[in-house]
Write a protein that holds these residues in place. Structure first.
Motif, PDB file in Angstrom:
ATOM      1  N   ARG A  20      13.197  57.425  46.371  1.00 60.15           N
ATOM      2  CA  ARG A  20      12.318  56.468  47.052  1.00 60.15           C
ATOM      3  C   ARG A  20      10.971  56.333  46.343  1.00 60.15           C
ATOM      4  O   ARG A  20      10.149  55.509  46.730  1.00 60.15           O
ATOM      5  N   GLY A  21      10.718  57.159  45.333  1.00 56.78           N
ATOM      6  CA  GLY A  21       9.453  57.089  44.614  1.00 56.78           C
ATOM      7  C   GLY A  21       8.303  57.724  45.378  1.00 56.78           C
ATOM      8  O   GLY A  21       7.141  57.402  45.140  1.00 56.78           O
ATOM      9  N   ASP A  22       8.614  58.645  46.288  1.00 54.90           N
ATOM     10  CA  ASP A  22       7.603  59.286  47.135  1.00 54.90           C
ATOM     11  C   ASP A  22       7.103  60.583  46.500  1.00 54.90           C
ATOM     12  O   ASP A  22       7.532  61.687  46.868  1.00 54.90           O
ATOM     13  N   GLY A  23       6.200  60.446  45.543  1.00 55.47           N
ATOM     14  CA  GLY A  23       5.649  61.597  44.840  1.00 55.47           C
ATOM     15  C   GLY A  23       4.858  62.521  45.746  1.00 55.47           C
ATOM     16  O   GLY A  23       4.883  63.743  45.580  1.00 55.47           O
ATOM     17  N   THR A  24       4.167  61.952  46.722  1.00 51.99           N
ATOM     18  CA  THR A  24       3.375  62.760  47.648  1.00 51.99           C
ATOM     19  C   THR A  24       4.270  63.699  48.443  1.00 51.99           C
ATOM     20  O   THR A  24       3.967  64.892  48.592  1.00 51.99           O
ATOM     21  N   ALA A  25       5.383  63.190  48.950  1.00 54.74           N
ATOM     22  CA  ALA A  25       6.309  64.022  49.718  1.00 54.74           C
ATOM     23  C   ALA A  25       6.921  65.104  48.827  1.00 54.74           C
ATOM     24  O   ALA A  25       7.117  66.243  49.274  1.00 54.74           O
ATOM     25  N   LEU A  26       7.217  64.775  47.565  1.00 56.46           N
ATOM     26  CA  LEU A  26       7.745  65.773  46.630  1.00 56.46           C
ATOM     27  C   LEU A  26       6.748  66.902  46.412  1.00 56.46           C
ATOM     28  O   LEU A  26       7.120  68.074  46.443  1.00 56.46           O
ATOM     29  N   LYS A  27       5.473  66.545  46.194  1.00 53.76           N
ATOM     30  CA  LYS A  27       4.429  67.563  45.998  1.00 53.76           C
ATOM     31  C   LYS A  27       4.298  68.446  47.224  1.00 53.76           C
ATOM     32  O   LYS A  27       4.204  69.674  47.114  1.00 53.76           O
ATOM     33  N   GLU A  28       4.271  67.813  48.399  1.00 55.82           N
ATOM     34  CA  GLU A  28       4.115  68.568  49.644  1.00 55.82           C
ATOM     35  C   GLU A  28       5.286  69.522  49.864  1.00 55.82           C
ATOM     36  O   GLU A  28       5.095  70.666  50.265  1.00 55.82           O
ATOM     37  N   MET A  29       6.485  69.049  49.595  1.00 54.57           N
ATOM     38  CA  MET A  29       7.666  69.880  49.807  1.00 54.57           C
ATOM     39  C   MET A  29       7.678  71.064  48.841  1.00 54.57           C
ATOM     40  O   MET A  29       7.950  72.197  49.240  1.00 54.57           O
ATOM     41  N   ALA A  30       7.384  70.820  47.572  1.00 52.82           N
ATOM     42  CA  ALA A  30       7.348  71.908  46.585  1.00 52.82           C
ATOM     43  C   ALA A  30       6.261  72.916  46.945  1.00 52.82           C
ATOM     44  O   ALA A  30       6.471  74.130  46.852  1.00 52.82           O
ATOM     45  N   SER A  31       5.115  72.416  47.377  1.00 52.75           N
ATOM     46  CA  SER A  31       4.022  73.298  47.772  1.00 52.75           C
ATOM     47  C   SER A  31       4.403  74.139  48.985  1.00 52.75           C
ATOM     48  O   SER A  31       4.134  75.340  49.040  1.00 52.75           O
ATOM     49  N   SER A  32       5.045  73.515  49.949  1.00 49.12           N
ATOM     50  CA  SER A  32       5.481  74.218  51.164  1.00 49.12           C
ATOM     51  C   SER A  32       6.484  75.319  50.831  1.00 49.12           C
ATOM     52  O   SER A  32       6.388  76.432  51.356  1.00 49.12           O
ATOM     53  N   ILE A  33       7.427  75.020  49.960  1.00 53.29           N
ATOM     54  CA  ILE A  33       8.433  76.009  49.559  1.00 53.29           C
ATOM     55  C   ILE A  33       7.756  77.176  48.850  1.00 53.29           C
ATOM     56  O   ILE A  33       8.068  78.338  49.111  1.00 53.29           O
ATOM     57  N   THR A  34       6.838  76.872  47.959  1.00 49.33           N
ATOM     58  CA  THR A  34       6.132  77.912  47.220  1.00 49.33           C
ATOM     59  C   THR A  34       5.326  78.804  48.155  1.00 49.33           C
ATOM     60  O   THR A  34       5.294  80.022  47.993  1.00 49.33           O
TER      61      THR A  34
END
Length: 190
Positions: free
Chosen positions: A103-117
């Motif tokens: 979907r091109g949602d870079g913000t959601a990708l960053k948030e998800m990776a940050s949350s997992i970390t």
């Protein structure tokens, strides 16, 4: 979508995949204990790229396909069968990240990776020796592992999931059961 934005999204997806795999206790244990041989760490790093490439080559993956792929990689590369229930969770995380990527949602990708970390737990596995072991030289024997987790990240709730207790049927060796000369007294269940 512009070429630069696409590359940025791809890099974000790759970072998310690596974050999910690095936070996966089953993979951590396999690498830490060398289940993949002397090159376990290199295999874990390769795994991130292989998973990323798998998603790019197969755009419409179902959750069970991702689970099967991860399970096969763990079995083939680390001689590990994942039975702790984490395979569907990791597969779901990866699938969700890929949908954000599509979907091109870079913000959601960053948030998800940050949350997992942030929720990442450090695990340590130790072999449990029980009275069931009869033949030390049995090449097909299965070892039980005890897993403990500590929180490496700044989790919002500050809690890492602890492994479930084996219950009243589990065998434990108490200090008073170990006598001189390294022998262990084995007691019957009541």
């Amino acid at each position: 979508m512009m070429a630069g934005a696409g590359e940025d999204l791809r890099a974000l997806f790759g970072a998310g995949v690596r974050a999910a795999l690095e936070a996966w206790p089953a993979l951590q244990i396999a690498v830490e204990n060398g289940f993949g041989g002397v090159h376990s760490q290199e295999k874990a790093e390769w795994l991130g790229g292989a998973v990323e490439e798998y998603f790019f080559r197969n755009a419409d993956l179902e959750l069970d396909e991702v689970e099967d792929f991860l399970g096969e990689l763990m079995t083939n590369e680390f001689d590990t069968v994942v039975e702790d229930g984490s395979l569907p969770q990791v597969s779901q995380q990866l699938n969700t990240m890929f949908h954000h990527f599509q979907r091109g949602d870079g913000t959601a990708l960053k948030e998800m990776a940050s949350s997992i970390t942030q929720r990442k737990c450090r695990v340590r596995a130790t072999t449990l020796t029980t009275a069931r072991e009869t033949d030390e030289d049995d090449a097909d024997s299965v070892e039980d592992m005890e897993v403990t987790a500590t929180n490496d990240g700044a989790a919002a709730d500050g809690v890492c999931p602890q492994p479930e207790s084996s219950g009243p049927d589990s065998q434990t060796i108490k200090e008073e059961d170990i006598v001189e000369d390294g022998w262990t007294i084995v007691r019957r269940k009541k």
